[in-house]
Design a protein around this motif. Structure first.
Motif, PDB file in Angstrom:
ATOM      1  N   CYS A  78       0.839  -1.181  -0.087  1.00 31.36           N
ATOM      2  CA  CYS A  78       0.087   0.006  -0.052  1.00 31.36           C
ATOM      3  C   CYS A  78       0.958   1.134   0.117  1.00 31.36           C
ATOM      4  O   CYS A  78       0.512   2.284  -0.686  1.00 31.36           O
ATOM      5  CB  CYS A  78      -0.965  -0.018   1.216  1.00 31.36           C
ATOM      6  N   ASN A  79       1.956   1.201   0.667  1.00 27.87           N
ATOM      7  CA  ASN A  79       2.799   2.319   0.831  1.00 27.87           C
ATOM      8  C   ASN A  79       3.225   2.664  -0.596  1.00 27.87           C
ATOM      9  O   ASN A  79       3.471   3.640  -1.111  1.00 27.87           O
ATOM     10  CB  ASN A  79       4.014   1.902   1.835  1.00 27.87           C
ATOM     11  N   MET A  80       3.828   1.533  -1.297  1.00 28.36           N
ATOM     12  CA  MET A  80       4.515   1.564  -2.685  1.00 28.36           C
ATOM     13  C   MET A  80       3.692   2.224  -3.476  1.00 28.36           C
ATOM     14  O   MET A  80       4.087   3.064  -4.374  1.00 28.36           O
ATOM     15  CB  MET A  80       4.824  -0.121  -2.968  1.00 28.36           C
ATOM     16  N   VAL A  81       2.251   1.803  -3.502  1.00 23.99           N
ATOM     17  CA  VAL A  81       1.425   2.246  -4.623  1.00 23.99           C
ATOM     18  C   VAL A  81       0.640   3.523  -4.191  1.00 23.99           C
ATOM     19  O   VAL A  81       0.523   4.580  -4.999  1.00 23.99           O
ATOM     20  CB  VAL A  81       0.247   1.127  -4.971  1.00 23.99           C
ATOM     21  N   ALA A  82      -0.019   3.716  -2.937  1.00 18.37           N
ATOM     22  CA  ALA A  82      -0.838   4.596  -2.598  1.00 18.37           C
ATOM     23  C   ALA A  82      -0.191   6.033  -2.531  1.00 18.37           C
ATOM     24  O   ALA A  82      -0.703   7.164  -2.964  1.00 18.37           O
ATOM     25  CB  ALA A  82      -1.559   4.311  -1.291  1.00 18.37           C
ATOM     26  N   VAL A  83       1.009   6.078  -2.056  1.00 19.35           N
ATOM     27  CA  VAL A  83       1.874   7.290  -1.550  1.00 19.35           C
ATOM     28  C   VAL A  83       2.136   7.834  -3.146  1.00 19.35           C
ATOM     29  O   VAL A  83       1.840   9.018  -3.205  1.00 19.35           O
ATOM     30  CB  VAL A  83       2.984   6.888  -0.879  1.00 19.35           C
ATOM     31  N   GLY A  84       2.508   7.139  -3.990  1.00 20.01           N
ATOM     32  CA  GLY A  84       2.790   7.716  -5.403  1.00 20.01           C
ATOM     33  C   GLY A  84       1.802   8.257  -6.132  1.00 20.01           C
ATOM     34  O   GLY A  84       1.663   9.375  -6.589  1.00 20.01           O
ATOM     35  N   LEU A  85       0.412   7.577  -5.801  1.00 17.96           N
ATOM     36  CA  LEU A  85      -0.580   7.927  -6.510  1.00 17.96           C
ATOM     37  C   LEU A  85      -1.241   9.111  -5.834  1.00 17.96           C
ATOM     38  O   LEU A  85      -1.759  10.216  -6.499  1.00 17.96           O
ATOM     39  CB  LEU A  85      -1.854   6.898  -6.281  1.00 17.96           C
ATOM     40  N   PHE A  86      -1.238   9.278  -4.761  1.00 12.60           N
ATOM     41  CA  PHE A  86      -1.655  10.469  -3.735  1.00 12.60           C
ATOM     42  C   PHE A  86      -0.690  11.810  -4.301  1.00 12.60           C
ATOM     43  O   PHE A  86      -1.274  12.987  -4.297  1.00 12.60           O
ATOM     44  CB  PHE A  86      -1.561  10.303  -2.441  1.00 12.60           C
ATOM     45  N   ASN A  88       0.858  12.406  -7.149  1.00 16.05           N
ATOM     46  CA  ASN A  88       0.396  12.654  -8.484  1.00 16.05           C
ATOM     47  C   ASN A  88      -0.911  13.482  -8.302  1.00 16.05           C
ATOM     48  O   ASN A  88      -1.109  14.419  -9.148  1.00 16.05           O
ATOM     49  CB  ASN A  88       0.036  11.394  -9.437  1.00 16.05           C
ATOM     50  N   VAL A  89      -2.024  12.940  -7.565  1.00 16.42           N
ATOM     51  CA  VAL A  89      -3.369  13.520  -7.557  1.00 16.42           C
ATOM     52  C   VAL A  89      -3.123  14.864  -7.099  1.00 16.42           C
ATOM     53  O   VAL A  89      -3.507  16.028  -7.418  1.00 16.42           O
ATOM     54  CB  VAL A  89      -3.939  12.906  -6.563  1.00 16.42           C
ATOM     55  N   LEU A  90      -2.055  15.130  -5.880  1.00 14.13           N
ATOM     56  CA  LEU A  90      -2.141  16.520  -5.162  1.00 14.13           C
ATOM     57  C   LEU A  90      -1.317  17.273  -6.125  1.00 14.13           C
ATOM     58  O   LEU A  90      -1.549  18.760  -6.054  1.00 14.13           O
ATOM     59  CB  LEU A  90      -1.341  16.102  -3.838  1.00 14.13           C
ATOM     60  N   LEU A  91      -0.261  17.083  -6.733  1.00 17.03           N
ATOM     61  CA  LEU A  91       0.436  17.634  -7.739  1.00 17.03           C
ATOM     62  C   LEU A  91      -0.330  18.227  -8.994  1.00 17.03           C
ATOM     63  O   LEU A  91      -0.441  19.471  -9.314  1.00 17.03           O
ATOM     64  CB  LEU A  91       1.735  17.197  -8.228  1.00 17.03           C
ATOM     65  N   ASP A  92      -1.138  17.253  -9.511  1.00 15.52           N
ATOM     66  CA  ASP A  92      -2.131  17.576 -10.753  1.00 15.52           C
ATOM     67  C   ASP A  92      -3.058  18.589 -10.413  1.00 15.52           C
ATOM     68  O   ASP A  92      -3.587  19.304 -11.028  1.00 15.52           O
ATOM     69  CB  ASP A  92      -2.550  16.284 -11.290  1.00 15.52           C
ATOM     70  N   GLY A  93      -3.703  18.533  -8.890  1.00 18.15           N
ATOM     71  CA  GLY A  93      -4.665  19.362  -8.614  1.00 18.15           C
ATOM     72  C   GLY A  93      -4.224  20.871  -8.526  1.00 18.15           C
ATOM     73  O   GLY A  93      -5.047  21.710  -8.420  1.00 18.15           O
ATOM     74  N   GLY A  94      -2.808  20.882  -8.398  1.00 20.43           N
ATOM     75  CA  GLY A  94      -2.494  22.409  -8.401  1.00 20.43           C
ATOM     76  C   GLY A  94      -3.116  23.106  -7.071  1.00 20.43           C
ATOM     77  O   GLY A  94      -2.523  24.250  -7.009  1.00 20.43           O
ATOM     78  N   TRP A  95      -3.016  22.352  -6.044  1.00 22.37           N
ATOM     79  CA  TRP A  95      -3.592  22.903  -4.682  1.00 22.37           C
ATOM     80  C   TRP A  95      -2.407  23.653  -4.035  1.00 22.37           C
ATOM     81  O   TRP A  95      -2.598  24.538  -3.069  1.00 22.37           O
ATOM     82  CB  TRP A  95      -4.429  22.286  -3.792  1.00 22.37           C
ATOM     83  N   PHE A  96      -1.235  23.262  -4.479  1.00 28.32           N
ATOM     84  CA  PHE A  96       0.064  23.578  -3.497  1.00 28.32           C
ATOM     85  C   PHE A  96       1.002  24.253  -4.602  1.00 28.32           C
ATOM     86  O   PHE A  96       1.565  23.602  -5.344  1.00 28.32           O
ATOM     87  CB  PHE A  96       0.700  22.775  -2.776  1.00 28.32           C
ATOM     88  N   LYS A  97       1.172  25.690  -4.836  1.00 29.02           N
ATOM     89  CA  LYS A  97       2.031  26.180  -5.396  1.00 29.02           C
ATOM     90  C   LYS A  97       3.503  26.251  -5.242  1.00 29.02           C
ATOM     91  O   LYS A  97       3.811  26.307  -3.979  1.00 29.02           O
ATOM     92  CB  LYS A  97       1.541  27.929  -5.668  1.00 29.02           C
TER      93      LYS A  97
END
Length: 219
Positions: A78-86, A88-97
Motif C-alpha cells: 500500500c505504501n509503494m502504490v498509494a503514496v505515489g498515486l496520492f 500525483n493527484v495532489l500535484l496535478d490538482g495544483g492546490w500547492f503552488k
C-alpha cells in the motif's frame, strides 16, 4: 472486523498524510528531501510523473528486499502504490503552488516535515508492515551488520547524489530536511505518547489470517 477496518483506515490516512507532507516539502522549492531528489531526477530522465516513478522505485526496492529475505506486509504494498498515486493527484490538482519566498518556503518545509511525522504515527501504528525503503534499510543492516543509522545515511546520500546528477532539485532545504526530520518525528511521537518499538508488524500471511478470523466472527 471493526478493529481490522480501523487499522486499514489508519494505514491509508497515514499514507495520504505522507504524500501530502512530501508535496508540501517539494513545493517549498528550497531543495527536495533525499528520496524526492532521486525520484524527481529519475522522473526527468524517464519523462514520467514523480509519483509514478516513486511507485516503480518502491516496487524494485520491495522485490530486492523480499529476495533478500525480508517479509513484506500489506502496508509495504500500500505504501509503494498509494503514496505515489496520492502525490500525483495532489500535484496535478495544483492546490500547492511552488513558493517563491525563501522564508515562506522554510515554514512550508517544516510544516511538511511535521505532516510526514504525523503520517508516520498513523502508518506505523497500523502494524501492517514497513515501507519498501525501510525494508531496504533493515535488509542492508542485517546483511552487512552495519548499524541501521549508518545504512540509512548511506542510502540517502547515495540517492541524493544520483538524483542530483539526473536533474533533481538539490538545495539547502535538502540538508534542512535531513537534519530536522528526526527531531520532528521524535517530538510528534512524544506528544502522542507513541513508541514505535512496541508495534508488532504483520506480514501478508498473518494479516490475511486475521482478516479471515474477523470475517468468520462476523459470519
Amino acid at each position: 472486523m471493526y478493529r481490522f477496518t480501523i487499522r486499514l483506515f489508519r494505514l491509508f490516512f497515514g499514507l495520504f498524510l505522507y504524500a501530502l507532507g512530501i508535496v508540501l516539502t517539494m513545493q517549498a522549492h528550497i531543495g527536495y528531501a533525499p528520496w524526492e531528489v532521486f525520484h524527481a531526477g529519475l522522473a526527468k530522465v524517464a519523462g514520467m510523473q514523480i509519483g509514478t516513478i516513486s511507485i516503480w522505485v518502491g516496487l524494485a526496492i520491495a522485490l530486492a528486499a523480499m529476495l533478500g529475505g525480508e517479509k513484506l506486509g500489506i502496508g509495504t504494498v500500500c505504501n509503494m502504490v498509494a503514496v505515489g498515486l496520492f502525490i500525483n493527484v495532489l500535484l496535478d490538482g495544483g492546490w500547492f503552488k511552488e513558493q517563491g519566498n525563501a522564508y515562506i518556503g522554510i515554514a512550508q518545509l517544516v510544516l511538511g516535515l511535521f505532516v510526514i511525522s504525523l503520517a508516520s504515527y498513523f502508518y506505523i501504528s497500523s502494524g501492517f508492515g514497513a515501507g519498501p525503503r525501510d525494508s531496504l534499510m533493515v535488509l542492508l543492516a542485517r546483511k552487512t551488520r552495519i548499524p541501521v543509522g549508518v545504512c540509512r545515511a548511506a542510502i540517502e546520500v547515495s540517492v541524493t547524489i544520483a538524483g542530483f546528477l539526473m536533474g533533481g532539485l538539490l538545495g539547502w532545504g535538502t540538508l534542512l530536511s535531513a537534519v530536522l526530520i528526526g527531531f520532528c518525528i521524535q517530538l510528534t511521537f512524544r506528544l502522542l505518547h507513541f513508541d514505535p518499538k512496541q508495534v508488532v508488524h504483520e506480514d501478508f500471511a498473518k494479516s490475511l489470517k486475521q482478516l479471515g478470523q474477523a470475517l468468520h466472527r462476523e459470519g
